[in-house]
Design an enzyme around this catalytic site. Structure first.
Site, mmCIF file in Angstrom:
data_model
loop_
_atom_site.group_PDB
_atom_site.id
_atom_site.type_symbol
_atom_site.label_atom_id
_atom_site.label_comp_id
_atom_site.label_asym_id
_atom_site.label_seq_id
_atom_site.Cartn_x
_atom_site.Cartn_y
_atom_site.Cartn_z
ATOM 1 N N ASP A 108 29.647 8.508 -4.327
ATOM 2 C CA ASP A 108 29.566 7.957 -5.666
ATOM 3 C C ASP A 108 29.725 9.070 -6.696
ATOM 4 O O ASP A 108 29.726 10.248 -6.336
ATOM 5 C CB ASP A 108 28.208 7.255 -5.831
ATOM 6 C CG ASP A 108 28.372 5.855 -6.395
ATOM 7 O OD1 ASP A 108 29.180 5.699 -7.322
ATOM 8 O OD2 ASP A 108 27.677 4.941 -5.922
ATOM 9 N N ASP A 153 31.353 -2.054 -10.535
ATOM 10 C CA ASP A 153 30.796 -2.884 -9.459
ATOM 11 C C ASP A 153 31.114 -4.373 -9.594
ATOM 12 O O ASP A 153 31.115 -4.939 -10.686
ATOM 13 C CB ASP A 153 29.275 -2.715 -9.405
ATOM 14 C CG ASP A 153 28.891 -1.302 -9.013
ATOM 15 O OD1 ASP A 153 29.790 -0.447 -8.881
ATOM 16 O OD2 ASP A 153 27.693 -1.054 -8.850
HETATM 17 C C1 GLA Z 1 27.284 2.576 -7.887
HETATM 18 C C2 GLA Z 1 28.308 2.066 -6.899
HETATM 19 C C3 GLA Z 1 27.743 0.903 -6.120
HETATM 20 C C4 GLA Z 1 26.460 1.309 -5.429
HETATM 21 C C5 GLA Z 1 25.476 1.849 -6.450
HETATM 22 C C6 GLA Z 1 24.253 2.464 -5.806
HETATM 23 O O1 GLA Z 1 27.068 1.670 -8.894
HETATM 24 O O2 GLA Z 1 29.481 1.697 -7.560
HETATM 25 O O3 GLA Z 1 28.685 0.435 -5.186
HETATM 26 O O4 GLA Z 1 26.728 2.268 -4.448
HETATM 27 O O5 GLA Z 1 26.071 2.866 -7.231
HETATM 28 O O6 GLA Z 1 23.342 2.927 -6.754
#
Ligand code: GLA
Length: 643
Positions: A191, A278
């Site tokens: 990430d 997301d």
């Molecule tokens: C980000 C990523 C998600 C997830 C969260 C975890 O938002 O895009 O897919 O992994 O972090 O905190």
């Protein structure tokens, strides 16, 4: 290649066009190699399960192993869902004395060891013994996404500011070695919140809870992202992965959500790369995430796939009461070769949901070894038709009703690039029903329904494949995009991170103007001098496409400046290279001039490179067309002639 460097090189080309190929570092010079990412194991897109959509940071061993067991018991593992990935939330801290990472052992009892730090080795051993693979999660920065965005800190790392710095920053070699050599993981998702959310002025840093890390990523601005800095971290991670996985059995998952123009370069740095922020379990958000990857077919290949995020089947708009939407979700992710990562607590999956995940016909489309992401054949805000070339020579076609109303859709043989004077056979992959049509057929879609067929017919191009039918073999190594601009065609849903607070999501995902199959770079038709072409590759001038030639003997195309160009002054020269040698060069062609046919022998050539060169600094106003570009099995005398 940084944009600055590219700019300098192109400026040089403008002055010395004749010496272009000799200029050291010239991005348009042929390399005779395939430059997209090919480390790791992702010949087809990875499939499996991840903890995030089901549990966020509230994870533990029972939950994860429970879903792993369900993968095995339900038969989904046998069908390809093999990776079981721990997402955010597994850390307790980084030990102050030596920088070693400490697991939240109370959540993962099998990790406890007497006389040492907890280890995930028994956990990964267990998954491996079940025939599964194990995935872990980290961050490019010092701190994580949950540390930046979680509503409370109950699941977050504990200890001093430094002890809570559990990300990879400054620890790449140590942590990758721990994850892969010591703990035995097979997959890592990386990430980027640590490079985005810890600016000096941020609340978290001001409060003293976290150390400042000057952001390298800015979701809203490519210009304010340090692309070279981020790429250099991914390169170091890649090198560490290669060192710690002598058998090459790893998957590198990039998660910087379409920021920093990664939709253009993720393919060169990892096995899968997130194209948007997301997903959440709403239909509108599904459209956003799907759109962020759906028109990037040329940026996905075996080994380097677009990732529109994990599946949300099992929740909200895709739960057991919404099987139409659940099937659409899986269908469209399958068509675009997205990773199929289940995001629900499989211990509670109904048989109907397991059946959706387990549809072997749909999985086979996603896992087709040819690796061609589906290409848009019909586009509108309400309905889209996507077509995917399969390794068998058949096609898969998906009719996707994005709207909340029933729709009548005409599917034509032309959409499939099949002859319209012969029958086309369709098999519905969801229910096995067969039908056939000639020329066209009217199909009826329910609201949010997707019909997916395997289609068999007589190909218009009997003796070869158009390049737009084989995007998995075409890599825009240089796509001419000089100033990455946001793609305005991506659905902006009301339910992103902010909900309806603020002013709504603005166009933020760069990539607008990138190379396109069967379309000019900004979405116009492929047209040269008033003549329209149904197929070809549209790309900006000053571009270089790498094409893997799988045994074909001839390359043909009609080249010219696309009618959508605003630059009528500058001429473009098209050159075809075969394993680094010039095979053909066109005349210098300007807007309005007829296309020129290029036809060359490529027998024995592994990499064909297609270069369009113009003496200009910013090619955005000079889209060009490789019309009807195709690889053919018959050989032909080399010729470059007026079309
Ligand atoms: C980000 C990523 C998600 C997830 C969260 C975890 O938002 O895009 O897919 O992994 O972090 O905190």
């Amino acid at each position: 290649m940084t944009t600055k460097f590219l700019g300098a090189t192109l400026a040089l080309l403008a002055v010395f066009p004749a010496f272009a190929a000799d200029v050291q570092g010239d991005p348009l010079a042929p390399t005779s190699r395939w430059s997209a990412y090919s480390s790791g194991r992702a010949q087809t897109s990875p499939m499996g399960w991840s903890s995030w959509n089901a549990f966020a940071t509230d994870i533990d061993e029972d939950k994860i192993l429970g879903s792993a067991q369900a993968l095995v018991d339900s038969g989904l593992a046998r069908k390809g869902y093999r990776y079981v990935n721990i997402d955010d939330g597994w850390w307790l801290q980084r030990r102050a004395s030596d920088g070693e990472l400490v697991i939240r052992a109370e959540r993962f009892p099998s990790t406890v060891r007497t006389g040492g730090l907890p280890s995930f080795r028994p956990f990964t051993d267990r998954l491996h013994a079940m025939g599964l693979k194990a995935g872990i999660y980290s961050d490019l920065g010092r701190n994580t996404c949950s540390q930046a965005y979680s509503p409370d800190d109950s699941d977050l790392p504990k200890g001093s500011v430094e002890e809570r710095e559990v990300g990879l920053y400054g620890h790449i070699d140590r942590d990758i070695s721990l994850f892969f050599s010591a703990w035995g993981f097979d997959f890592i998702k990386i990430d980027g919140c640590g490079l985005r959310a810890y600016a000096a002025g941020s609340e978290k840093v001001m409060s003293g809870a976290y150390r400042e890390l000057k952001p390298l990523l800015d979701m809203d601005s490519v210009a304010r992202s340090d692309i070279a800095g981020v790429q250099s971290l991914f390169r170091q991670i890649d090198a560490a992965l290669i060192r710690n996985n002598p058998d090459g059995d790893f998957v590198l998952s990039l998660c910087i959500w379409g920021a920093g123009n990664v939709r253009a370069w993720g393919k060169d740095f990892g096995n899968i790369s997130r194209t948007s922020d997301d997903i959440n379990p709403t239909w509108g958000r599904l459209l956003t995430n799907f759109d962020s990857a759906a028109k990037r077919a040329l940026y996905a290949h075996p080994g380097s796939w677009n990732d529109p995020d994990m599946l949300f089947i099992g929740k909200g708009d895709f739960d057991a009461d919404h099987l139409t939407e659940a099937r659409s979700h899986l269908s469209m992710w399958a068509m675009i070769n997205a990773p199929l990562m289940i995001g629900m607590d499989l211990r509670n999956a109904t048989p109907a949901l397991l059946e959706v995940f387990g549809n072997e016909e749909v999985i086979a489309l996603n896992q087709d070894p040819a690796g061609h992401q589906a290409v848009v054949a019909f586009d509108s805000g309400e309905v889209q038709i996507f077509v995917k070339t399969l390794s068998t020579g058949e096609k898969a076609v998906a009719l996707f009703n994005r709207s909340a109303a029933p729709m009548a859709v005409d599917l034509t043989a032309a959409h499939l690039k099949f002859r319209d004077d012969l029958d086309v056979g369709l098999v519905d992959v969801w229910n096995g029903r067969k039908q056939s049509f000639r020329k066209q057929v009217r199909l009826h879609l329910e609201a949010h329904q997707t019909l997916v067929f395997k289609a068999r017919g007589a190909r218009v191009l009997a003796e070869g494949l158009y390049l737009s039918e084989q995007p998995g073999n075409v890599n825009p190594a240089v796509d001419g995009v000089r100033w990455p601009a946001p793609d305005p065609t991506i659905h902006r849903s009301a339910f992103g991170w902010q909900g309806t607070r603020g002013s709504g999501e603005r166009p933020i995902y760069a990539g607008w103007g990138g190379a396109q199959p069967d379309s000019a770079p900004f979405g116009e038709a492929l047209r040269i001098s008033g003549k329209k072409f149904e197929t070809g590759i549209g790309v900006l001038a000053n571009s270089r496409l790498e094409v893997r030639n799988q045994g074909y003997r001839q390359f043909t195309a009609i080249v010219g400046v696309n009618d959508s160009a605003r630059d009528e002054r500058h001429a473009v020269t098209f050159t075809v290279y075969g394993d680094g040698k010039v095979l053909a060069t066109s005349r210098a062609l300007k807007w309005g001039e007829e296309g020129q046919r290029i036809s060359v022998d490529v027998s024995g050539v592994k990499i064909v490179e297609l270069v369009a060169r113009a003496p200009i600094d910013d090619p955005a106003s000079l889209p060009v067309t490789w019309a009807e570009a195709a690889l053919l099995s018959g050989s032909a005398p080399a010729q470059v002639s007026q079309h």
